[in-house]
Motif scaffolding. Structure first.
Motif, short mmCIF file in Angstrom:
data_model
loop_
_atom_site.label_atom_id
_atom_site.label_comp_id
_atom_site.label_asym_id
_atom_site.label_seq_id
_atom_site.Cartn_x
_atom_site.Cartn_y
_atom_site.Cartn_z
N SER A 104 12.56 -14.22 -17.04
CA SER A 104 14.00 -14.00 -16.67
C SER A 104 14.19 -12.74 -16.96
O SER A 104 13.74 -11.90 -17.58
N PHE A 105 15.61 -12.19 -16.45
CA PHE A 105 16.12 -11.09 -16.68
C PHE A 105 16.11 -10.52 -18.03
O PHE A 105 15.84 -9.61 -18.34
N ARG A 106 16.60 -11.63 -18.83
CA ARG A 106 17.14 -11.37 -20.19
C ARG A 106 15.62 -10.98 -21.05
O ARG A 106 15.50 -10.27 -21.81
N GLN A 107 14.29 -11.73 -20.30
CA GLN A 107 13.13 -11.47 -21.14
C GLN A 107 12.62 -9.96 -20.75
O GLN A 107 12.10 -9.46 -21.55
N ARG A 108 12.78 -9.81 -19.55
CA ARG A 108 12.33 -8.48 -18.94
C ARG A 108 12.95 -7.35 -19.71
O ARG A 108 12.32 -6.41 -19.96
N LEU A 118 11.21 -4.55 -21.77
CA LEU A 118 11.11 -3.24 -21.42
C LEU A 118 11.79 -2.49 -22.47
O LEU A 118 11.29 -1.12 -22.63
N ARG A 119 12.89 -2.75 -23.05
CA ARG A 119 13.59 -1.99 -24.14
C ARG A 119 12.56 -1.94 -25.19
O ARG A 119 12.41 -0.64 -25.65
N ARG A 120 11.79 -2.93 -25.54
CA ARG A 120 10.88 -2.56 -26.73
C ARG A 120 9.70 -1.61 -26.64
O ARG A 120 9.31 -1.03 -27.25
N PHE A 173 22.59 1.17 -14.31
CA PHE A 173 22.68 2.05 -15.54
C PHE A 173 21.33 1.70 -16.61
O PHE A 173 20.60 2.43 -17.07
N LEU A 174 20.97 0.44 -16.94
CA LEU A 174 19.92 0.00 -17.81
C LEU A 174 18.60 0.56 -17.21
O LEU A 174 17.67 0.86 -17.84
N ALA A 175 18.43 0.24 -15.77
CA ALA A 175 17.02 0.83 -15.22
C ALA A 175 16.93 2.32 -15.55
O ALA A 175 15.99 2.70 -15.85
N GLN A 176 18.18 3.00 -15.25
CA GLN A 176 17.87 4.38 -15.47
C GLN A 176 17.80 4.64 -16.92
O GLN A 176 16.76 5.64 -17.33
N GLN A 177 18.18 4.07 -17.84
CA GLN A 177 17.91 4.37 -19.34
C GLN A 177 16.69 3.94 -19.72
O GLN A 177 15.99 4.48 -20.61
N LEU A 178 15.83 2.82 -18.98
CA LEU A 178 14.64 2.68 -19.18
C LEU A 178 13.51 3.27 -18.42
O LEU A 178 12.43 2.96 -18.41
N VAL A 223 12.83 2.91 -15.11
CA VAL A 223 12.31 2.07 -14.38
C VAL A 223 13.07 1.90 -13.08
O VAL A 223 14.21 2.15 -13.07
N ASP A 224 12.47 1.19 -12.05
CA ASP A 224 13.15 0.79 -10.73
C ASP A 224 14.02 -0.49 -11.27
O ASP A 224 13.72 -1.39 -11.95
N SER A 225 15.19 -0.72 -10.59
CA SER A 225 16.14 -1.68 -10.86
C SER A 225 15.49 -3.07 -10.47
O SER A 225 15.66 -4.20 -11.08
N ALA A 226 14.61 -2.91 -9.45
CA ALA A 226 13.70 -4.34 -8.94
C ALA A 226 13.06 -4.79 -10.04
O ALA A 226 12.72 -6.12 -10.37
N GLU A 227 12.64 -4.00 -10.97
CA GLU A 227 11.62 -4.51 -12.25
C GLU A 227 12.59 -5.51 -13.27
O GLU A 227 12.19 -6.06 -13.98
N LEU A 228 13.95 -5.00 -13.41
CA LEU A 228 14.61 -5.66 -14.15
C LEU A 228 15.01 -7.06 -13.47
O LEU A 228 15.18 -8.05 -14.14
#
Length: 416
Positions: A4-8, A12-14, A50-55, A57-62
């Motif tokens: 899910s989104f929350r798992q991804r 990705l954050r870790r 915003f989170l994708a930019q911080q990580l 990655v592309d937004s689609a990955e989230l």
């Protein structure tokens, strides 16, 4: 990445080595990020971006089509953006359509609409390709190729790999261009795939093989394309097919049939439908007529190409136009004009693929030979061989090396 989104988000954050507070930066608290990862809060499209930019990655990955990630439906605003993007693209405002399509993709992500996201990303891809940003086009095509919507449909997958082939070809990654187009052609054999998608895949494969110098292979697939044409109803698509078939006929010395095909393409293609495509056809047709020694229509073709591409062409289009003008000047014996036009065409070297740089340097070697600069011609054809080899156009590299060898062998021993 599955889940899910929350798992991804958590994974990705870790992987990035960030704490929840570091990920939130100066915009969101660590507590808010924690709520996102636990599923207690749902992100909006703005948060996802915003989170994708911080990580990085592309937004689609989230998002990846997670139905749990949504906000209020995109509604009329999304339809307005979609309409504006399509209008901008049809009017040749590809920068505008790229911006609007990207905005629509972010809205679709926030709304949990993978189908809308796919359409927006395809529009974004086509827009950046028209702008000549082929690296970004390749990146978007690769993102689309990994998406679940793409893998759910042979037709969509074929279209994505056709676009990926075009990006690879523009970047002189010819082996990759051929492989992507081959895959698209195989996918397009499915009975559910529209004949227009099949034709596009075949044209991409023929173009990549031709640029690589594999004319015999391209000619075999051209016969398949000729058969497909019988089922095509779109005038614009029939024009594109006639253009591709005419190119192969020129390259296999079937000049009369080639001229007939390009006459058909000229009648079928409409500037009001796609003025850049119309201009690119006239430029390419002028070059093919020149190579075949059929000079009569060349000036008219070049004038038409210049009218269109001066308005909507990207720098790559304009560079190639100058090289075709140089071919025309050389054929007329206007060597000074030809030399000037080649240099103009090569001035935007960063926008020319390595195979097209090879073409430019081969042309320059012909001008140098015509003006008695044999040493310069030898150097130019050697550079052309290097460019063709780097592009993966090995047959053309071998031909350039043969010309180089003949020129060197013809020199007096004392000058070698």
């Amino acid at each position: 990445m599955s889940g899910s989104f929350r798992q991804r988000l958590k994974e990705l954050r870790r992987n990035a080595g960030l704490s929840q507070s570091e990920l939130g930066g100066d915009r969101y608290s660590g507590s808010y990020v924690s709520h996102l990862e636990s599923g207690r809060r749902r992100p909006t499209g703005e948060v996802i971006t915003f989170l994708a930019q911080q990580l990085k990655v592309d937004s689609a990955e989230l998002i990846d089509g997670d139905p749990a990630v949504s906000m209020d439906g995109p509604g009329a605003r999304a339809l307005e953006v979609d309409l504006a993007a399509r209008s901008a693209f049809s009017e040749g405002d590809h920068e505008g359509s790229a911006i609007l399509a990207d905005s629509l993709a972010q809205m679709a992500l926030g709304a949990g609409r993978p189908d809308m996201w796919w359409r927006a990303q395809m529009m974004h891809l086509q827009s950046v390709m028209a702008l000549g940003d082929y690296e970004r086009g390749k990146e978007l095509a690769l993102i689309l190729s990994r998406h679940e919507v793409t893998s759910s449909s042979p037709a969509l997958e074929a279209e994505v790999h056709t676009q990926l082939s075009k990006a690879h070809r523009a970047l002189s990654e010819l082996a990759e261009a051929i492989n992507s187009a081959h895959h698209a052609v195989q996918l397009a054999q499915a009975g559910s795939v529209h004949v227009g998608v099949r034709a596009s895949a075949l044209m991409a494969l023929i173009a990549a093989q031709t640029e690589a110098g594999r004319i015999d292979q391209a000619a075999r697939f051209a016969e398949n394309l000729r058969a497909v044409r019988r089922d095509i109803t779109s005038s614009q698509t029939k024009g594109m097919i006639a253009w591709a078939l005419g190119n192969i006929d020129f390259l296999t010395d079937q000049v009369d049939r080639a001229c007939e095909e390009h006459d058909r393409a000229s009648n079928w293609l409409r500037a009001e439908v796609d003025v850049r495509q119309w201009g690119r056809f006239h430029k390419a047709s002028a070059s093919m007529h020149l190579q075949a020694g059929v000079l009569e229509p060349v000036k008219r073709l070049l004038d038409s190409a210049a009218t269109a591409l001066t308005l909507v062409g990207n720098r790559h289009d304009l560079a190639e136009l100058e090289l075709t003008r140089a071919e025309h000047s050389l054929a007329r014996g206007a060597y000074a004009d030809a030399a000037r036009q080649v240099e103009l065409g090569m001035r935007v070297e960063d926008k020319l693929s390595r195979s097209h740089l090879g073409r430019a340097k081969l042309l320059r070697h012909r001008i140098q030979l015509a003006t008695g600069d044999t040493a310069g011609a030898i150097a130019s054809v050697a550079e052309a061989a290097d460019d063709f080899e780097s592009a993966g156009a090995l047959a053309r590299a071998v031909e350039a090396l043969r010309i180089h060898g003949d020129l060197v062998a013809a020199q007096p021993l004392a000058t070698r």
